[in-house]
Scaffold this motif. Structure first.
Motif, PDB file in Angstrom:
ATOM      1  N   GLY A 127      88.897 -22.316 -51.432  1.00 21.00           N
ATOM      2  CA  GLY A 127      89.411 -21.129 -50.760  1.00 21.00           C
ATOM      3  C   GLY A 127      90.798 -21.359 -50.198  1.00 21.00           C
ATOM      4  O   GLY A 127      91.653 -21.971 -50.834  1.00 21.00           O
ATOM      5  N   ILE A 128      91.012 -20.871 -48.970  1.00 22.41           N
ATOM      6  CA  ILE A 128      92.289 -21.058 -48.272  1.00 22.41           C
ATOM      7  C   ILE A 128      92.017 -21.984 -47.097  1.00 22.41           C
ATOM      8  O   ILE A 128      91.498 -21.570 -46.060  1.00 22.41           O
ATOM      9  N   GLY A 129      92.338 -23.237 -47.247  1.00 26.69           N
ATOM     10  CA  GLY A 129      92.056 -24.222 -46.219  1.00 26.69           C
ATOM     11  C   GLY A 129      92.093 -25.620 -46.795  1.00 26.69           C
ATOM     12  O   GLY A 129      92.100 -25.807 -48.018  1.00 26.69           O
ATOM     13  N   ALA A 165      92.377 -22.543 -55.287  1.00 25.17           N
ATOM     14  CA  ALA A 165      92.500 -22.810 -53.854  1.00 25.17           C
ATOM     15  C   ALA A 165      93.950 -22.903 -53.394  1.00 25.17           C
ATOM     16  O   ALA A 165      94.856 -23.211 -54.171  1.00 25.17           O
ATOM     17  N   ILE A 166      94.141 -22.640 -52.096  1.00 22.72           N
ATOM     18  CA  ILE A 166      95.423 -22.868 -51.413  1.00 22.72           C
ATOM     19  C   ILE A 166      95.131 -23.769 -50.219  1.00 22.72           C
ATOM     20  O   ILE A 166      94.485 -23.358 -49.254  1.00 22.72           O
ATOM     21  N   ILE A 207      97.131 -24.786 -55.320  1.00 24.10           N
ATOM     22  CA  ILE A 207      98.419 -24.813 -54.615  1.00 24.10           C
ATOM     23  C   ILE A 207      98.235 -25.681 -53.375  1.00 24.10           C
ATOM     24  O   ILE A 207      97.686 -25.246 -52.370  1.00 24.10           O
ATOM     25  N   GLY A 208      98.676 -26.916 -53.469  1.00 26.69           N
ATOM     26  CA  GLY A 208      98.501 -27.834 -52.358  1.00 26.69           C
ATOM     27  C   GLY A 208      98.633 -29.274 -52.800  1.00 26.69           C
ATOM     28  O   GLY A 208      98.675 -29.582 -53.996  1.00 26.69           O
ATOM     29  N   ASN A 209      98.679 -30.157 -51.844  1.00 29.67           N
ATOM     30  CA  ASN A 209      98.906 -31.577 -52.105  1.00 29.67           C
ATOM     31  C   ASN A 209      97.596 -32.336 -52.260  1.00 29.67           C
ATOM     32  O   ASN A 209      96.597 -32.028 -51.616  1.00 29.67           O
ATOM     33  N   ALA A 210      97.635 -33.347 -53.127  1.00 34.51           N
ATOM     34  CA  ALA A 210      96.520 -34.283 -53.259  1.00 34.51           C
ATOM     35  C   ALA A 210      96.740 -35.434 -52.292  1.00 34.51           C
ATOM     36  O   ALA A 210      97.820 -36.024 -52.246  1.00 34.51           O
ATOM     37  N   GLY A 211      95.748 -35.761 -51.516  1.00 36.59           N
ATOM     38  CA  GLY A 211      95.891 -36.779 -50.490  1.00 36.59           C
ATOM     39  C   GLY A 211      95.921 -38.193 -51.037  1.00 36.59           C
ATOM     40  O   GLY A 211      95.655 -38.452 -52.221  1.00 36.59           O
ATOM     41  N   GLN A 225     100.865 -26.755 -58.272  1.00 37.68           N
ATOM     42  CA  GLN A 225     101.942 -26.804 -57.274  1.00 37.68           C
ATOM     43  C   GLN A 225     101.556 -27.720 -56.121  1.00 37.68           C
ATOM     44  O   GLN A 225     100.595 -27.453 -55.407  1.00 37.68           O
ATOM     45  N   GLY A 226     102.296 -28.795 -55.955  1.00 39.19           N
ATOM     46  CA  GLY A 226     102.015 -29.718 -54.871  1.00 39.19           C
ATOM     47  C   GLY A 226     102.443 -31.122 -55.236  1.00 39.19           C
ATOM     48  O   GLY A 226     102.983 -31.397 -56.309  1.00 39.19           O
TER      49      GLY A 226
END
Length: 268
Positions: free
Chosen positions: A159-161, A194-195, A223-227, A259-260
């Motif tokens: 989701g968004i989180g 997901a964002i 859309i986000g970074n992989a840790g 994206q990320g």
């Protein structure tokens, strides 16, 4: 409604119960409806037992609200999940999930069965497709962590989180092995729709052993970074193939497909 749900505590007074077994059972708390997030009391689940066994059973804490979900805390000597058992913390609302906190003096075992294909065992925290909160992650302390014939520890967002940190502190060995359709893995992921960001995986152990197509993964397909995958190992990291029936490779991987950015892999 806007009332606060109660918590669940299973113990022997001030002491741990000697044995606690769940068979074909469910323990769950769920928060629904809107309310004052700041003053809400989480619906926690706490089990204190020297030997805790889940057989085809589930412990779940979830929120469908703007209020945060409860924590799942298990304390004792040994924890065994078998025959499609799971620990789950999730949100499909605006509230955050609770923590999953496992503190065992000896071993944590996730044991599938070769002769039963649908016997996969799971420890997971998740932001669902409709969720707009964050996952608070998973924290594990034990002597050894063994996943065999189908087991996984995952933190994900659909989701968004953000997907919370998987933090595993083991004084002995982490062993992932054995054949299963689903595999054996530890994964922190941002899924395709997901964002949000993945907080990654932090592991401290004497040895890490991956067999039979097992893997450790931090990945973003949304859309986000992989840790970061942070591995602190005093002994060996072994990627082998123990059973000839497995044609899959064993791997440790961090990456981004949309994206990320990826924080990569750090080994000490």
């Amino acid at each position: 409604g806007e009332g606060n749900p109660g918590s669940i505590l299973i113990s022997n007074g001030d002491n741990n119960a000697e044995n606690a077994s769940l068979t074909n059972s469910t323990i769950s708390t769920e928060i629904k409806g809107e309310g004052d997030r700041a003053s809400a009391t989480p619906a926690n689940i706490t089990v204190k037992a020297d030997n805790l066994n889940l057989d085809n059973s589930t412990i779940t804490a979830s929120t469908r609200s703007n209020r945060d979900g409860g924590n799942i805390s298990l304390e004792g000597s040994n924890l065994t999940l078998s025959n499609k058992s799971s620990l789950r913390s999730d949100t499909s609302g605006q509230g955050d999930t609770g923590f999953i906190n496992l503190n065992m003096e000896k071993d944590i075992l996730l044991l599938g069965q070769l002769e039963i294909p649908d016997s996969f065992n799971l420890i997971t925290t998740k932001v669902d497709f409709e969720g707009e909160g964050n996952s608070q992650g998973i924290k594990i302390k034990s002597s050894n962590l063994i996943m065999k014939n189908g087991g996984a520890i995952t933190s994900s967002t659909n989701g968004i989180g953000d997907a919370g940190l998987i933090d595993i502190q083991v004084t002995g060995d982490i062993i992932l092995e054995g054949l299963s359709f689903e595999g054996n893995f530890i994964a922190a992921t941002v899924e395709s729709d997901a964002i949000g960001n993945s907080q990654g995986i932090n592991i401290s152990a004497s040895n890490i052993i991956l067999h039979d197509g097992s893997y450790i993964l931090a990945d973003s397909e949304g859309i986000g970074n992989a840790g970061l995958i942070n591995l602190q190992v005093s002994g060996d990291i072994l990627l082998g193939r123990k059973n000839l029936g497995s044609g899959s490779s064993n791997y440790i991987s961090a990456g981004v497909s949309e994206q990320g950015n990826s924080a990569g892999i750090k080994i000490k």
